[in-house]
Design a protein around this motif. Structure first.
Motif, PDB file in Angstrom:
ATOM      1  N   ALA A  41     -10.604 -30.443   3.924  1.00 16.27           N
ATOM      2  CA  ALA A  41      -9.601 -31.053   4.792  1.00 16.27           C
ATOM      3  C   ALA A  41      -8.789 -29.858   4.910  1.00 16.27           C
ATOM      4  O   ALA A  41      -7.409 -29.730   4.564  1.00 16.27           O
ATOM      5  CB  ALA A  41      -9.071 -32.162   4.316  1.00 16.27           C
ATOM      6  N   VAL A  42      -9.234 -28.799   5.821  1.00 17.08           N
ATOM      7  CA  VAL A  42      -8.307 -27.532   6.053  1.00 17.08           C
ATOM      8  C   VAL A  42      -7.615 -27.053   4.972  1.00 17.08           C
ATOM      9  O   VAL A  42      -6.683 -26.456   5.143  1.00 17.08           O
ATOM     10  CB  VAL A  42      -7.597 -27.903   7.409  1.00 17.08           C
ATOM     11  CG1 VAL A  42      -8.308 -28.069   8.697  1.00 17.08           C
ATOM     12  CG2 VAL A  42      -6.661 -28.863   7.251  1.00 17.08           C
ATOM     13  N   SER A  43      -8.404 -26.858   3.805  1.00 23.75           N
ATOM     14  CA  SER A  43      -7.635 -26.177   2.650  1.00 23.75           C
ATOM     15  C   SER A  43      -7.237 -24.940   2.727  1.00 23.75           C
ATOM     16  O   SER A  43      -6.070 -24.566   2.086  1.00 23.75           O
ATOM     17  CB  SER A  43      -8.792 -26.670   1.418  1.00 23.75           C
ATOM     18  OG  SER A  43      -9.869 -25.706   1.604  1.00 23.75           O
ATOM     19  N   MET A  44      -7.705 -24.116   3.665  1.00 25.60           N
ATOM     20  CA  MET A  44      -7.330 -22.758   3.865  1.00 25.60           C
ATOM     21  C   MET A  44      -6.112 -22.690   4.690  1.00 25.60           C
ATOM     22  O   MET A  44      -5.417 -21.604   4.555  1.00 25.60           O
ATOM     23  CB  MET A  44      -8.566 -21.820   4.257  1.00 25.60           C
ATOM     24  CG  MET A  44      -9.641 -21.919   3.544  1.00 25.60           C
ATOM     25  SD  MET A  44     -10.921 -21.007   4.151  1.00 25.60           S
ATOM     26  CE  MET A  44     -11.340 -21.724   5.533  1.00 25.60           C
ATOM     27  N   LEU A  45      -5.839 -23.691   5.376  1.00 25.81           N
ATOM     28  CA  LEU A  45      -4.686 -23.423   6.461  1.00 25.81           C
ATOM     29  C   LEU A  45      -3.494 -23.129   5.683  1.00 25.81           C
ATOM     30  O   LEU A  45      -2.595 -22.307   6.304  1.00 25.81           O
ATOM     31  CB  LEU A  45      -4.660 -24.742   7.402  1.00 25.81           C
ATOM     32  CG  LEU A  45      -3.770 -24.649   8.497  1.00 25.81           C
ATOM     33  CD1 LEU A  45      -3.979 -23.366   9.454  1.00 25.81           C
ATOM     34  CD2 LEU A  45      -3.733 -25.729   9.412  1.00 25.81           C
ATOM     35  N   PRO A  46      -2.843 -23.794   4.826  1.00 22.60           N
ATOM     36  CA  PRO A  46      -1.601 -23.391   4.142  1.00 22.60           C
ATOM     37  C   PRO A  46      -1.609 -22.105   3.810  1.00 22.60           C
ATOM     38  O   PRO A  46      -0.424 -21.381   4.194  1.00 22.60           O
ATOM     39  CB  PRO A  46      -1.226 -24.129   3.017  1.00 22.60           C
ATOM     40  CG  PRO A  46      -2.330 -25.519   3.049  1.00 22.60           C
ATOM     41  CD  PRO A  46      -3.572 -24.919   3.946  1.00 22.60           C
ATOM     42  N   LEU A  47      -2.436 -21.344   3.310  1.00 22.72           N
ATOM     43  CA  LEU A  47      -2.434 -19.995   3.134  1.00 22.72           C
ATOM     44  C   LEU A  47      -2.437 -19.030   4.324  1.00 22.72           C
ATOM     45  O   LEU A  47      -1.933 -18.119   4.374  1.00 22.72           O
ATOM     46  CB  LEU A  47      -3.618 -19.469   2.024  1.00 22.72           C
ATOM     47  CG  LEU A  47      -3.503 -20.007   0.575  1.00 22.72           C
ATOM     48  CD1 LEU A  47      -4.915 -19.626  -0.071  1.00 22.72           C
ATOM     49  CD2 LEU A  47      -2.343 -19.105   0.096  1.00 22.72           C
ATOM     50  N   MET A  48      -3.292 -19.381   5.404  1.00 21.53           N
ATOM     51  CA  MET A  48      -3.371 -18.811   6.566  1.00 21.53           C
ATOM     52  C   MET A  48      -1.883 -18.807   7.283  1.00 21.53           C
ATOM     53  O   MET A  48      -1.598 -17.986   7.850  1.00 21.53           O
ATOM     54  CB  MET A  48      -4.476 -19.258   7.607  1.00 21.53           C
ATOM     55  CG  MET A  48      -5.939 -18.752   6.898  1.00 21.53           C
ATOM     56  SD  MET A  48      -7.203 -19.172   7.896  1.00 21.53           S
ATOM     57  CE  MET A  48      -7.328 -21.028   7.747  1.00 21.53           C
ATOM     58  N   LEU A  49      -1.471 -19.992   7.058  1.00 23.05           N
ATOM     59  CA  LEU A  49       0.053 -20.297   7.780  1.00 23.05           C
ATOM     60  C   LEU A  49       1.147 -19.294   6.918  1.00 23.05           C
ATOM     61  O   LEU A  49       1.843 -18.639   7.485  1.00 23.05           O
ATOM     62  CB  LEU A  49       0.558 -21.545   7.680  1.00 23.05           C
ATOM     63  CG  LEU A  49      -0.173 -22.321   8.407  1.00 23.05           C
ATOM     64  CD1 LEU A  49       0.379 -24.064   8.271  1.00 23.05           C
ATOM     65  CD2 LEU A  49      -0.154 -22.100   9.825  1.00 23.05           C
ATOM     66  N   PHE A  50       1.005 -18.865   5.632  1.00 23.02           N
ATOM     67  CA  PHE A  50       1.624 -18.064   4.750  1.00 23.02           C
ATOM     68  C   PHE A  50       1.511 -16.859   5.432  1.00 23.02           C
ATOM     69  O   PHE A  50       2.680 -16.128   5.545  1.00 23.02           O
ATOM     70  CB  PHE A  50       1.344 -18.033   3.329  1.00 23.02           C
ATOM     71  CG  PHE A  50       1.985 -17.152   2.462  1.00 23.02           C
ATOM     72  CD1 PHE A  50       3.345 -17.619   2.156  1.00 23.02           C
ATOM     73  CD2 PHE A  50       1.427 -15.996   2.249  1.00 23.02           C
ATOM     74  CE1 PHE A  50       4.141 -16.637   1.466  1.00 23.02           C
ATOM     75  CE2 PHE A  50       2.039 -14.967   1.658  1.00 23.02           C
ATOM     76  CZ  PHE A  50       3.464 -15.298   1.058  1.00 23.02           C
ATOM     77  N   ALA A  51       0.403 -16.417   5.602  1.00 25.96           N
ATOM     78  CA  ALA A  51      -0.196 -15.200   6.123  1.00 25.96           C
ATOM     79  C   ALA A  51       0.588 -14.897   7.481  1.00 25.96           C
ATOM     80  O   ALA A  51       0.930 -13.758   7.760  1.00 25.96           O
ATOM     81  CB  ALA A  51      -1.663 -14.715   6.271  1.00 25.96           C
ATOM     82  N   TRP A  52       0.771 -15.788   8.209  1.00 24.23           N
ATOM     83  CA  TRP A  52       1.249 -15.788   9.722  1.00 24.23           C
ATOM     84  C   TRP A  52       2.561 -15.623   9.685  1.00 24.23           C
ATOM     85  O   TRP A  52       3.246 -14.928  10.329  1.00 24.23           O
ATOM     86  CB  TRP A  52       0.936 -17.303  10.512  1.00 24.23           C
ATOM     87  CG  TRP A  52       1.520 -17.255  11.820  1.00 24.23           C
ATOM     88  CD1 TRP A  52       2.574 -17.749  12.276  1.00 24.23           C
ATOM     89  CD2 TRP A  52       1.091 -16.549  12.951  1.00 24.23           C
ATOM     90  NE1 TRP A  52       2.732 -17.587  13.625  1.00 24.23           N
ATOM     91  CE2 TRP A  52       1.733 -16.660  13.837  1.00 24.23           C
ATOM     92  CE3 TRP A  52      -0.104 -15.867  13.161  1.00 24.23           C
ATOM     93  CZ2 TRP A  52       1.665 -16.325  15.378  1.00 24.23           C
ATOM     94  CZ3 TRP A  52      -0.366 -15.398  14.634  1.00 24.23           C
ATOM     95  CH2 TRP A  52       0.603 -15.655  15.490  1.00 24.23           C
ATOM     96  N   ILE A  53       3.448 -16.352   8.638  1.00 30.34           N
ATOM     97  CA  ILE A  53       4.697 -16.138   8.425  1.00 30.34           C
ATOM     98  C   ILE A  53       5.253 -14.967   7.864  1.00 30.34           C
ATOM     99  O   ILE A  53       6.135 -14.230   8.429  1.00 30.34           O
ATOM    100  CB  ILE A  53       5.291 -17.259   7.814  1.00 30.34           C
ATOM    101  CG1 ILE A  53       4.867 -18.602   8.526  1.00 30.34           C
ATOM    102  CG2 ILE A  53       7.009 -17.142   7.415  1.00 30.34           C
ATOM    103  CD1 ILE A  53       5.408 -19.817   7.599  1.00 30.34           C
ATOM    104  N   TYR A  54       4.388 -14.445   6.954  1.00 30.94           N
ATOM    105  CA  TYR A  54       4.995 -13.122   6.279  1.00 30.94           C
ATOM    106  C   TYR A  54       3.991 -11.841   6.277  1.00 30.94           C
ATOM    107  O   TYR A  54       4.669 -10.765   5.705  1.00 30.94           O
ATOM    108  CB  TYR A  54       4.990 -13.479   4.646  1.00 30.94           C
ATOM    109  CG  TYR A  54       5.975 -14.466   4.396  1.00 30.94           C
ATOM    110  CD1 TYR A  54       7.090 -14.218   4.442  1.00 30.94           C
ATOM    111  CD2 TYR A  54       5.614 -15.990   3.979  1.00 30.94           C
ATOM    112  CE1 TYR A  54       8.539 -15.059   4.018  1.00 30.94           C
ATOM    113  CE2 TYR A  54       6.681 -16.764   4.021  1.00 30.94           C
ATOM    114  CZ  TYR A  54       8.113 -16.403   3.759  1.00 30.94           C
ATOM    115  OH  TYR A  54       9.083 -17.292   3.504  1.00 30.94           O
ATOM    116  N   GLY A  55       2.845 -12.127   7.040  1.00 30.37           N
ATOM    117  CA  GLY A  55       2.384 -11.000   7.312  1.00 30.37           C
ATOM    118  C   GLY A  55       0.883 -10.746   6.463  1.00 30.37           C
ATOM    119  O   GLY A  55       0.655 -11.484   5.517  1.00 30.37           O
ATOM    120  N   VAL A  56       0.063  -9.671   6.882  1.00 28.13           N
ATOM    121  CA  VAL A  56      -1.227  -9.730   6.223  1.00 28.13           C
ATOM    122  C   VAL A  56      -1.247  -9.441   5.043  1.00 28.13           C
ATOM    123  O   VAL A  56      -2.017  -9.907   4.315  1.00 28.13           O
ATOM    124  CB  VAL A  56      -1.931  -8.623   7.305  1.00 28.13           C
ATOM    125  CG1 VAL A  56      -3.359  -8.243   6.759  1.00 28.13           C
ATOM    126  CG2 VAL A  56      -2.356  -8.921   8.594  1.00 28.13           C
TER     127      VAL A  56
END
Length: 183
Positions: A41-56
């Motif tokens: 259930a889109v389990s990777m999305l929270p971490l990808m959002l973290f990367a979006w907010i704070y950077g690569v």
């Protein structure tokens, strides 16, 4: 958001929350593959959002730590290099979701970053599929092994990428990101 090489308390807390959310969502499996990998259930999305907010780089760091959690949750261990590429390195690729941050206002930027991150993770699993799981390919030719690994790993990672990209484009996600950035 100001680019910084130091982790702030806010970054650490946000990373921990995103890792916890990803970890919990990883238990909601819509489909499980027989030799590892699943559609969640889109389990990777929270971490990808973290990367979006704070950077690569912060995103890759949090992803790597999450990969170690995944190793604890459901280990598939055959060789130490396979473990390295299937867990910490593969999940570190989720940090690539932050690659298009400079195009924040473009509707395509976040979903494109999500797809890029999923593709990075796919490449890691594809590599281990060729090197360590090629013996399961229907034909033992080079192209048979390549096709097997691409099909096996692309099957579940492709669905994860599409689902995550769709959810990342929803207006409530954009509002949540804006709220986190202003805290």
């Amino acid at each position: 958001m100001k680019k910084s090489s130091k982790w702030t308390t806010k970054m650490l807390v946000t990373a921990a929350i995103c890792m916890a959310m990803s970890y919990l969502l990883s238990f909601v499996r819509l489909w499980t593959m027989p030799m590892g990998g699943s559609i969640t259930a889109v389990s990777m999305l929270p971490l990808m959002l973290f990367a979006w907010i704070y950077g690569v780089v912060p995103g890759m760091t949090a992803g790597c730590a999450f990969g170690l959690l995944q190793l604890i949750q459901d280990p598939q261990i055959y060789h130490w290099i396979q473990v390295l590429f299937d867990y910490p390195v593969a999940f570190a690729m989720l940090g690539l979701a932050g690659c298009f941050r400079k195009h924040k206002d473009a509707a395509w930027a976040l979903p494109a970053g999500v797809v890029l991150a999923c593709f990075g993770r796919f490449l890691c699993h594809f590599f281990t599929g060729v090197v360590y799981f090629g013996e399961y390919a229907p034909t033992q030719t080079f192209w048979g092994i390549i096709g097997y690994s691409a099909g096996y790993n692309g099957g579940y990672m492709g669905v994860e990428a599409v689902l995550s990209a769709i959810v990342s484009a929803l207006p409530p996600i954009k509002k949540m990101i804006a709220k986190i950035e202003t805290l």
